[in-house]
Motif scaffolding. Structure first.
Motif, PDB file in Angstrom:
ATOM      1  N   LYS A  31     -26.019   3.187 -30.543  1.00  0.00           N
ATOM      2  CA  LYS A  31     -25.816   4.978 -30.409  1.00  0.00           C
ATOM      3  C   LYS A  31     -24.779   5.743 -30.567  1.00  0.00           C
ATOM      4  CE  LYS A  31     -25.670   6.243 -25.069  1.00  0.00           C
ATOM      5  NZ  LYS A  31     -26.624   7.507 -24.455  1.00  0.00           N
TER       6      LYS A  31
ATOM      7  N   GLU B 157     -38.533  11.775 -32.165  1.00  0.00           N
ATOM      8  CA  GLU B 157     -36.213  11.601 -31.911  1.00  0.00           C
ATOM      9  C   GLU B 157     -36.875  12.101 -30.507  1.00  0.00           C
ATOM     10  OE1 GLU B 157     -32.920  13.152 -34.072  1.00  0.00           O
ATOM     11  OE2 GLU B 157     -34.141  14.496 -34.316  1.00  0.00           O
ATOM     12  N   GLN B 158     -36.717  12.546 -30.278  1.00  0.00           N
ATOM     13  CA  GLN B 158     -36.620  12.982 -29.040  1.00  0.00           C
ATOM     14  C   GLN B 158     -36.921  12.198 -27.399  1.00  0.00           C
ATOM     15  OE1 GLN B 158     -39.277  16.665 -29.211  1.00  0.00           O
ATOM     16  NE2 GLN B 158     -37.076  18.348 -28.702  1.00  0.00           N
TER      17      GLN B 158
ATOM     18  N   SER C  52     -36.986   8.836 -27.773  1.00  0.00           N
ATOM     19  CA  SER C  52     -36.239   7.551 -28.195  1.00  0.00           C
ATOM     20  C   SER C  52     -34.503   8.021 -27.438  1.00  0.00           C
ATOM     21  CB  SER C  52     -36.059   8.089 -29.725  1.00  0.00           C
ATOM     22  OG  SER C  52     -37.703   7.221 -30.314  1.00  0.00           O
ATOM     23  N   GLU C  53     -34.378   9.216 -27.709  1.00  0.00           N
ATOM     24  CA  GLU C  53     -32.928  10.000 -27.617  1.00  0.00           C
ATOM     25  C   GLU C  53     -33.178   9.460 -25.663  1.00  0.00           C
ATOM     26  OE1 GLU C  53     -32.025  13.274 -28.806  1.00  0.00           O
ATOM     27  OE2 GLU C  53     -31.064  12.272 -30.780  1.00  0.00           O
ATOM     28  N   ASN C  54     -34.232  10.261 -25.327  1.00  0.00           N
ATOM     29  CA  ASN C  54     -33.743  10.490 -23.452  1.00  0.00           C
ATOM     30  C   ASN C  54     -34.563   8.316 -23.408  1.00  0.00           C
ATOM     31  OD1 ASN C  54     -34.006  12.996 -23.336  1.00  0.00           O
ATOM     32  ND2 ASN C  54     -36.436  13.526 -23.267  1.00  0.00           N
TER      33      ASN C  54
END
Length: 244
Positions: free
Chosen positions: A244, A191-192, A194-196
């Motif tokens: 997003k 998740e981290q 992917s968000e970056n």
């Protein structure tokens, strides 16, 4: 180097990892990141990098894509920062954790080759110092503070803070039209990462030159420091940003 010679320098470890990746597959971002994490097997925490081929021609000034963005979870790596500032701005930079701060005295040390400025990952300056720092352009070259790269800032304390916390990255298209940028470490959660990744793509989409024609995101891939690259479907990469 000939093709047959290149094969000889590829390690057995890399060859085994490459078997787990189908170069013809176009994965959605999360699946690609999960695959990259699963094949990271070195003894150190590898950096996860994104390589994005843009539909631009960097030979034309109006198609040069360059800027900075902030990753919500950082890169996992802090960098050494040299700052040219004075007065309260210098105090702000020091409070934010800059490794070395100074003004005219540092410029003189660089000119006399008394300062090992190459040990610093980034060189920053406040706008009021650029008249003097500009004389070091031929010395600093690509490390020269530049407003487009976010290394010339009136809010120098915040700029240093973002860099030292490893949340801020600079991106710049190379001669082949490709952006290379870190999006975290293999130890980060999917998740981290992917968000970056979404934050980076979002910044690139917003930086699209008006003169760029046709498909903008042409090829997208992610890889670890010592691993093979995994290809992401460019359309899905941009969809992540849009929703997003």
């Amino acid at each position: 180097m000939r093709k047959q010679d290149r094969k000889k320098v590829i390690s057995k470890r890399f060859q085994e990892l490459a078997k787990k990746v189908n170069p013809d597959d176009l994965l959605e971002p999360t699946a690609a990141i999960e695959l990259v994490k699963s094949i990271a097997n070195t003894k150190f925490d590898e950096t996860v990098d994104a390589a994005i081929n843009l539909g631009v021609d960097p030979r034309h000034g109006d198609q040069m894509v360059r800027g900075v963005t902030t990753l919500p979870h950082g890169t996992g790596k802090s960098r050494k920062v040299l700052v040219f500032a004075k007065g309260q701005k210098a105090a702000d930079a020091e409070a934010a954790g800059a490794d070395l701060v100074g003004a005219e005295e540092l410029i003189e040390q660089v000119q006399k080759d008394q300062l090992d400025w190459k040990q610093y990952d980034l060189i920053l300056a406040t706008p009021d110092m650029m008249g003097q720092v500009g004389r070091l352009g031929a010395t600093f070259k690509q490390k020269m503070p530049n407003p487009k790269a976010g290394t010339v800032s009136p809010n120098i304390g915040q700029a240093v803070n973002d860099i030292k916390k490893a949340t801020r990255i600079e991106y710049r298209v190379d001669k082949a039209g490709i952006i290379h940028a870190p999006i975290g470490k293999a130890s980060f959660t999917t998740e981290q990462l992917s968000e970056n990744f979404a934050a980076l793509v979002d910044a690139l989409v917003k930086a699209k030159p008006t003169s760029s024609k046709g498909r903008y995101l042409r090829k997208v891939s992610v890889s670890t420091t010592m691993g093979p690259s995994v290809t992401i479907d460019p359309l899905r990469a941009q969809t992540v940003v849009l929703v997003k």
